[in-house]
Motif scaffolding. Structure first.
Motif, PDB file in Angstrom:
ATOM      1  N   TYR A 159       0.808  -1.228   0.000  1.00  0.00           N
ATOM      2  CA  TYR A 159       0.000   0.000   0.000  1.00  0.00           C
ATOM      3  C   TYR A 159       0.841   1.279   0.000  1.00  0.00           C
ATOM      4  CZ  TYR A 159      -3.437   3.477   1.464  1.00  0.00           C
ATOM      5  OH  TYR A 159      -4.222   4.593   1.542  1.00  0.00           O
ATOM      6  N   PRO A 160       1.802   1.456   0.943  1.00  0.00           N
ATOM      7  CA  PRO A 160       2.586   2.697   0.916  1.00  0.00           C
ATOM      8  C   PRO A 160       3.494   2.820  -0.309  1.00  0.00           C
ATOM      9  CG  PRO A 160       3.418   1.205   2.591  1.00  0.00           C
ATOM     10  CD  PRO A 160       2.135   0.620   2.105  1.00  0.00           C
ATOM     11  N   LEU A 161       3.925   1.686  -0.857  1.00  0.00           N
ATOM     12  CA  LEU A 161       4.764   1.731  -2.055  1.00  0.00           C
ATOM     13  C   LEU A 161       3.979   2.280  -3.247  1.00  0.00           C
ATOM     14  CD1 LEU A 161       6.662  -1.682  -1.785  1.00  0.00           C
ATOM     15  CD2 LEU A 161       7.682   0.607  -1.606  1.00  0.00           C
ATOM     16  N   ILE A 162       2.682   1.959  -3.295  1.00  0.00           N
ATOM     17  CA  ILE A 162       1.847   2.358  -4.437  1.00  0.00           C
ATOM     18  C   ILE A 162       1.116   3.672  -4.181  1.00  0.00           C
ATOM     19  CG2 ILE A 162      -0.088   1.672  -5.913  1.00  0.00           C
ATOM     20  CD1 ILE A 162       0.636  -1.259  -5.230  1.00  0.00           C
ATOM     21  N   PHE A 163       0.522   3.797  -3.000  1.00  0.00           N
ATOM     22  CA  PHE A 163      -0.371   4.935  -2.734  1.00  0.00           C
ATOM     23  C   PHE A 163       0.215   5.988  -1.787  1.00  0.00           C
ATOM     24  CE2 PHE A 163      -3.145   1.254  -3.623  1.00  0.00           C
ATOM     25  CZ  PHE A 163      -3.804   1.745  -4.750  1.00  0.00           C
ATOM     26  N   ARG A 164       1.305   5.656  -1.069  1.00  0.00           N
ATOM     27  CA  ARG A 164       1.909   6.620  -0.143  1.00  0.00           C
ATOM     28  C   ARG A 164       3.415   6.711  -0.385  1.00  0.00           C
ATOM     29  NH1 ARG A 164      -2.681   7.352   0.374  1.00  0.00           N
ATOM     30  NH2 ARG A 164      -3.966   7.564   2.259  1.00  0.00           N
ATOM     31  N   PRO A 165       3.828   7.159  -1.566  1.00  0.00           N
ATOM     32  CA  PRO A 165       5.267   7.231  -1.855  1.00  0.00           C
ATOM     33  C   PRO A 165       6.026   8.161  -0.912  1.00  0.00           C
ATOM     34  CG  PRO A 165       3.990   8.422  -3.510  1.00  0.00           C
ATOM     35  CD  PRO A 165       3.016   7.645  -2.685  1.00  0.00           C
ATOM     36  N   GLN A 166       5.309   9.099  -0.242  1.00  0.00           N
ATOM     37  CA  GLN A 166       5.948  10.025   0.685  1.00  0.00           C
ATOM     38  C   GLN A 166       6.128   9.423   2.076  1.00  0.00           C
ATOM     39  OE1 GLN A 166       2.882  10.123  -0.318  1.00  0.00           O
ATOM     40  NE2 GLN A 166       1.460  10.718   1.331  1.00  0.00           N
ATOM     41  N   CYS A 167       5.659   8.191   2.291  1.00  0.00           N
ATOM     42  CA  CYS A 167       5.781   7.510   3.582  1.00  0.00           C
ATOM     43  C   CYS A 167       7.257   7.423   3.982  1.00  0.00           C
ATOM     44  CB  CYS A 167       5.176   6.110   3.502  1.00  0.00           C
ATOM     45  SG  CYS A 167       5.253   5.190   5.055  1.00  0.00           S
ATOM     46  N   ASP A 168       7.573   7.819   5.229  1.00  0.00           N
ATOM     47  CA  ASP A 168       8.980   7.857   5.640  1.00  0.00           C
ATOM     48  C   ASP A 168       9.502   6.525   6.175  1.00  0.00           C
ATOM     49  OD1 ASP A 168       7.628   7.745   8.015  1.00  0.00           O
ATOM     50  OD2 ASP A 168       8.603   9.491   8.932  1.00  0.00           O
ATOM     51  N   PHE A 169       8.662   5.474   6.141  1.00  0.00           N
ATOM     52  CA  PHE A 169       9.169   4.149   6.514  1.00  0.00           C
ATOM     53  C   PHE A 169      10.108   3.686   5.407  1.00  0.00           C
ATOM     54  CE2 PHE A 169       9.003  -0.482   7.052  1.00  0.00           C
ATOM     55  CZ  PHE A 169       9.197  -0.589   8.432  1.00  0.00           C
ATOM     56  N   PRO A 170      11.296   3.146   5.750  1.00  0.00           N
ATOM     57  CA  PRO A 170      12.293   2.757   4.736  1.00  0.00           C
ATOM     58  C   PRO A 170      11.719   1.884   3.621  1.00  0.00           C
ATOM     59  CG  PRO A 170      13.237   2.587   6.912  1.00  0.00           C
ATOM     60  CD  PRO A 170      11.778   2.891   7.115  1.00  0.00           C
ATOM     61  N   LYS A 171      11.938   2.313   2.399  1.00  0.00           N
ATOM     62  CA  LYS A 171      11.411   1.585   1.235  1.00  0.00           C
ATOM     63  C   LYS A 171      12.002   0.180   1.130  1.00  0.00           C
ATOM     64  CE  LYS A 171       8.883   4.980  -0.466  1.00  0.00           C
ATOM     65  NZ  LYS A 171       9.037   5.910   0.685  1.00  0.00           N
ATOM     66  N   GLY A 172      13.265   0.051   1.536  1.00  0.00           N
ATOM     67  CA  GLY A 172      13.892  -1.269   1.487  1.00  0.00           C
ATOM     68  C   GLY A 172      13.179  -2.288   2.343  1.00  0.00           C
ATOM     69  N   LEU A 173      12.672  -1.833   3.508  1.00  0.00           N
ATOM     70  CA  LEU A 173      11.946  -2.729   4.405  1.00  0.00           C
ATOM     71  C   LEU A 173      10.589  -3.102   3.832  1.00  0.00           C
ATOM     72  CD1 LEU A 173      12.703  -1.135   7.893  1.00  0.00           C
ATOM     73  CD2 LEU A 173      13.878  -2.991   6.735  1.00  0.00           C
ATOM     74  N   LEU A 174       9.973  -2.149   3.140  1.00  0.00           N
ATOM     75  CA  LEU A 174       8.684  -2.435   2.506  1.00  0.00           C
ATOM     76  C   LEU A 174       8.853  -3.476   1.409  1.00  0.00           C
ATOM     77  CD1 LEU A 174       7.267   1.201   2.193  1.00  0.00           C
ATOM     78  CD2 LEU A 174       6.568  -0.554   3.830  1.00  0.00           C
ATOM     79  N   TRP A 175       9.885  -3.287   0.579  1.00  0.00           N
ATOM     80  CA  TRP A 175      10.137  -4.236  -0.507  1.00  0.00           C
ATOM     81  C   TRP A 175      10.508  -5.612   0.043  1.00  0.00           C
ATOM     82  CZ3 TRP A 175       8.358  -4.038  -5.075  1.00  0.00           C
ATOM     83  CH2 TRP A 175       8.187  -2.814  -5.735  1.00  0.00           C
ATOM     84  N   PHE A 176      11.244  -5.632   1.160  1.00  0.00           N
ATOM     85  CA  PHE A 176      11.613  -6.916   1.763  1.00  0.00           C
ATOM     86  C   PHE A 176      10.359  -7.671   2.198  1.00  0.00           C
ATOM     87  CE2 PHE A 176      12.648  -9.691   5.310  1.00  0.00           C
ATOM     88  CZ  PHE A 176      13.747 -10.385   4.821  1.00  0.00           C
ATOM     89  N   ALA A 177       9.428  -6.958   2.848  1.00  0.00           N
ATOM     90  CA  ALA A 177       8.182  -7.591   3.307  1.00  0.00           C
ATOM     91  C   ALA A 177       7.365  -8.109   2.134  1.00  0.00           C
ATOM     92  CB  ALA A 177       7.357  -6.599   4.129  1.00  0.00           C
ATOM     93  N   VAL A 178       7.318  -7.331   1.053  1.00  0.00           N
ATOM     94  CA  VAL A 178       6.570  -7.745  -0.135  1.00  0.00           C
ATOM     95  C   VAL A 178       7.186  -9.016  -0.728  1.00  0.00           C
ATOM     96  CG1 VAL A 178       6.051  -7.136  -2.529  1.00  0.00           C
ATOM     97  CG2 VAL A 178       5.688  -5.451  -0.701  1.00  0.00           C
ATOM     98  N   CYS A 179       8.511  -9.007  -0.887  1.00  0.00           N
ATOM     99  CA  CYS A 179       9.196 -10.172  -1.473  1.00  0.00           C
ATOM    100  C   CYS A 179       9.076 -11.398  -0.579  1.00  0.00           C
ATOM    101  CB  CYS A 179      10.671  -9.845  -1.714  1.00  0.00           C
ATOM    102  SG  CYS A 179      10.938  -8.601  -2.998  1.00  0.00           S
ATOM    103  N   GLN A 180       9.243 -11.206   0.736  1.00  0.00           N
ATOM    104  CA  GLN A 180       9.134 -12.333   1.659  1.00  0.00           C
ATOM    105  C   GLN A 180       7.724 -12.904   1.685  1.00  0.00           C
ATOM    106  OE1 GLN A 180      12.506 -13.629   2.391  1.00  0.00           O
ATOM    107  NE2 GLN A 180      10.906 -14.449   3.682  1.00  0.00           N
ATOM    108  N   SER A 181       6.730 -12.031   1.590  1.00  0.00           N
ATOM    109  CA  SER A 181       5.339 -12.504   1.575  1.00  0.00           C
ATOM    110  C   SER A 181       5.092 -13.391   0.362  1.00  0.00           C
ATOM    111  CB  SER A 181       4.375 -11.317   1.564  1.00  0.00           C
ATOM    112  OG  SER A 181       4.495 -10.551   2.735  1.00  0.00           O
ATOM    113  N   ILE A 182       5.627 -12.995  -0.777  1.00  0.00           N
ATOM    114  CA  ILE A 182       5.462 -13.781  -2.007  1.00  0.00           C
ATOM    115  C   ILE A 182       6.162 -15.136  -1.868  1.00  0.00           C
ATOM    116  CG2 ILE A 182       6.043 -13.894  -4.464  1.00  0.00           C
ATOM    117  CD1 ILE A 182       5.695 -10.820  -4.514  1.00  0.00           C
TER     118      ILE A 182
END
Length: 276
Positions: free
Chosen positions: A219-242
């Motif tokens: 969600y923040p990767l697509i709809f909240r690009p200004q989110c200050d949570f580290p993008k690397g952690l978001l991508w890690f969670a997405v990849c691990q979930s898959i």
């Protein structure tokens, strides 16, 4: 290595560094290497000419404590976020809360408790080895334990809190509470094990959990690009979930769908023989 981690996690948290087992990577690395050596090499060699140990009482206590601990942590996160929901500007972008002492404390202490739970989870595999249940020491099982413990260490020590991963803590602990309830009941009443029809729903819950984590971190990767949570952690969670959806999905198909088809074919053959 340190520079790479700092680029991914943005910072190293001074508060987290003071907590036992979070200040240095040496303990978690040593524990993980010892875990691998015991469950893959030393344990099987030790048990080769021995009978399985009777660990029923120990396992009952372990499972009971796991139910209490996981349910408590999941409940604590849910209640805290609900009680302080006015202090959370966007549940789709969770980070640190300098303006909310309660959420800030939950962010690091809750994640630290979750980290300790993941390290303690290593004991479960040792039980499998001592009971000679080697088929349970699968790649999925070992990979999941190591990935969770080591990553949560780096999340806590470098980022210094759960942030967006609060959803992982809530969902993971809730699923584990349900899972260890099954383990507790089946260990308490071994004769009931085959009659516990809800076993397969544990895997379904795990799959649902990974789908929700995937959505929450996408969600923040697509709809909240200004989110200050580290993008690397978001991508890690997405990849691990898959990855986990694929691994657990394969397990579910092998364990329940294919076996169900085999049973159906077997029953059909039996009926054919009887009618003849």
């Amino acid at each position: 290595m340190s520079l790479v981690l700092e680029n991914i996690f943005h910072e190293r948290d001074p508060v987290a560094e003071q907590l036992p087992l979070l200040g240095s990577p040496i303990p978690i690395i040593a524990l993980t290497l010892a875990y691998l050596a015991i469950v893959l090499v030393i344990g099987p060699a030790f048990m080769r000419n021995r009978k399985p140990y009777n660990l029923k009482k120990v396992i009952l206590v372990y499972n009971f404590l796991q139910v209490i601990a996981n349910c408590w942590l999941s409940y604590s996160f849910i209640v805290s976020f609900y009680a302080h929901r006015a202090e959370v500007p966007d549940f789709g972008c969770l980070s640190k809360y300098a303006h909310s002492p309660t959420l800030q404390k939950l962010n690091i202490n809750g994640l630290y408790a979750f980290y300790l739970f993941k390290v303690i989870d290593y004991v479960e595999t040792v039980f499998f080895v001592l009971r000679k249940s080697f088929k349970q020491v699968s790649f999925l099982h070992v990979y999941h334990h190591i990935m969770m413990s080591t990553f949560v260490y780096y999340l806590g020590s470098y980022y210094g809190g759960a942030g967006q991963y609060a959803s992982v803590v809530i969902l993971n602990c809730a699923v584990h509470g349900f899972m260890y309830t099954y383990y507790f009941v089946s260990a308490l009443r071994p004769n009931m094990k085959m009659g516990l029809w809800w076993k397969k729903y544990i895997t379904r819950l795990q799959l649902t959990h990974f789908v929700l984590v995937l959505l929450h971190h996408s969600y923040p990767l697509i709809f909240r690009p200004q989110c200050d949570f580290p993008k690397g952690l978001l991508w890690f969670a997405v990849c691990q979930s898959i990855i986990m959806l694929w691994l657990f999905g394969n397990f579910y198909v092998r364990t329940y769908l294919r076996k169900s088809n085999k049973v159906s074919v077997s029953d059909a053959k039996d009926k054919t023989v009887k009618t003849e």
